[in-house]
Design an enzyme around this catalytic site. Sequence first.
Site, PDB file in Angstrom:
ATOM      1  N   ASP A  91      56.879  62.261  20.520  1.00 39.72           N
ATOM      2  CA  ASP A  91      55.721  62.886  21.179  1.00 39.72           C
ATOM      3  C   ASP A  91      54.988  61.819  21.983  1.00 39.72           C
ATOM      4  OD1 ASP A  91      53.958  64.884  21.743  1.00 39.72           O
ATOM      5  OD2 ASP A  91      53.060  64.969  19.738  1.00 39.72           O
ATOM      6  N   GLU A 190      50.687  76.208  20.759  1.00 36.90           N
ATOM      7  CA  GLU A 190      49.800  75.852  19.644  1.00 36.90           C
ATOM      8  C   GLU A 190      48.534  76.701  19.679  1.00 36.90           C
ATOM      9  OE1 GLU A 190      49.104  71.686  18.921  1.00 36.90           O
ATOM     10  OE2 GLU A 190      47.664  72.129  17.325  1.00 36.90           O
TER      11      GLU A 190
HETATM   12  O1  KIV Z   1      51.550  66.069  17.061  1.00 38.33           O
HETATM   13  C1  KIV Z   1      52.042  67.069  16.524  1.00 38.33           C
HETATM   14  O2  KIV Z   1      52.328  67.091  15.320  1.00 38.33           O
HETATM   15  C2  KIV Z   1      52.258  68.240  17.353  1.00 38.33           C
HETATM   16  C3  KIV Z   1      52.622  69.517  16.670  1.00 38.33           C
HETATM   17  C4  KIV Z   1      51.485  70.039  15.918  1.00 38.33           C
HETATM   18  C5  KIV Z   1      53.172  70.499  17.627  1.00 38.33           C
HETATM   19  O3  KIV Z   1      52.121  68.161  18.534  1.00 38.33           O
END
Ligand code: KIV
Length: 272
Positions: A91, A190
Site C-alpha cells: 500500500d 471502503e
Molecule cells: O491500509 C489498509 O489496511 C487498507 C484497507 C483497510 C483497505 O487500506
Amino acid sequence: MKSECASQKKMTVRGLLRLREAGTRIVCLTAYDAVMARFAEEAGVDLVLVGDSLGMTQLGFSSTIPVTLEQSLMHTAAVARTVRRALVVGDMPFMTYHLTPEQTMSNAARYLQEAGADAVKIEGGRAFAPVVKRLVEAGVPVMGHIGLLPQRVKAEGGYFVTGKTPAAAARLLADALALQKAGAFAVVLECVKAEVAAAITAKLEIPTIGIGSGPGCSGEVQVLYDILGMSGEATPKHARVFGAAGAAVRRAFSAYRRAVVDGTFPGPEQSF
Ligand code: KIV
C-alpha cells in the site's frame, strides 16, 4: 465450485478476475509481518494487503499519514518473503505517488523489485486514473481504493461513510469506472453505502473489494487485528471478531507473568 485458493497455484491478477467471473468471493486480509502473513496464507486467503493501516496497527501512530515509504517497504518485504500463494499488495503511503510521475514510478518499482510484492495499491478516484495508467503501462499492477480514503483524513476532517446521496453515489461510480479504464485490476470500496457498493460492483468488470461496504462486493478485506479482537479500542462496526485472539494473548501473558513471579516457571522441563 473449486476456488483458486483450494490449489497451491500462485494467485495472480488474472486469477482474481477469474474468481470474480466465476462468482467466487475474493478473500483479502491485511498482514504486516511474517508471523501473521503465515497464518493468513495457511488459511488460504487470496490476497494479503500490507496496508498503510500499518501506521496504527504496528507503529503506534493515530493515522496512516506518518507512514513512510521505507517503513511500508520493510513490512511488505517481510510479508512477501513469507507468502507463497496469495497475491501480495503493498500500500503506497501518503505523498509517495502524488509528486512527479518519475517519483511515483520509482517508488512503485521498489515494491516489486526490492520488497517482492506482486502489486501496489493507491488511494483516489478519477484524479488518480492517469497515475494508475502510467503504472499499469509500465508493468506495475495497481489496486484502486475509493470511498473513505484514510490518507485524506486531515483534508476531510475525519472518517465518513460515503455514497450517501445520489450525487455522491454517481461520483463514486465515475471514480470506479475511471480506475477500471486506467487498468486497475481491482478496486477497494471502503465504507461505501452497501447499495451503492453493490451497484458499482454490478457495473464493473474488475473485482470490487469491500470493507464496510456491505455484502454486494466481489470480495472483502479486513484489518487482521480487528477480526482477532486485538484492535485495542472497540471493534469497528465493519468488522466481526472471528476469534478472540486478543483475550487469549492477554490470558497467556498474565499466566506467564504469574508463573515467573511465583517461581513455577521455568520448571524442570524447561531447565538443562
Ligand atoms: O491500509 C489498509 O489496511 C487498507 C484497507 C483497510 C483497505 O487500506
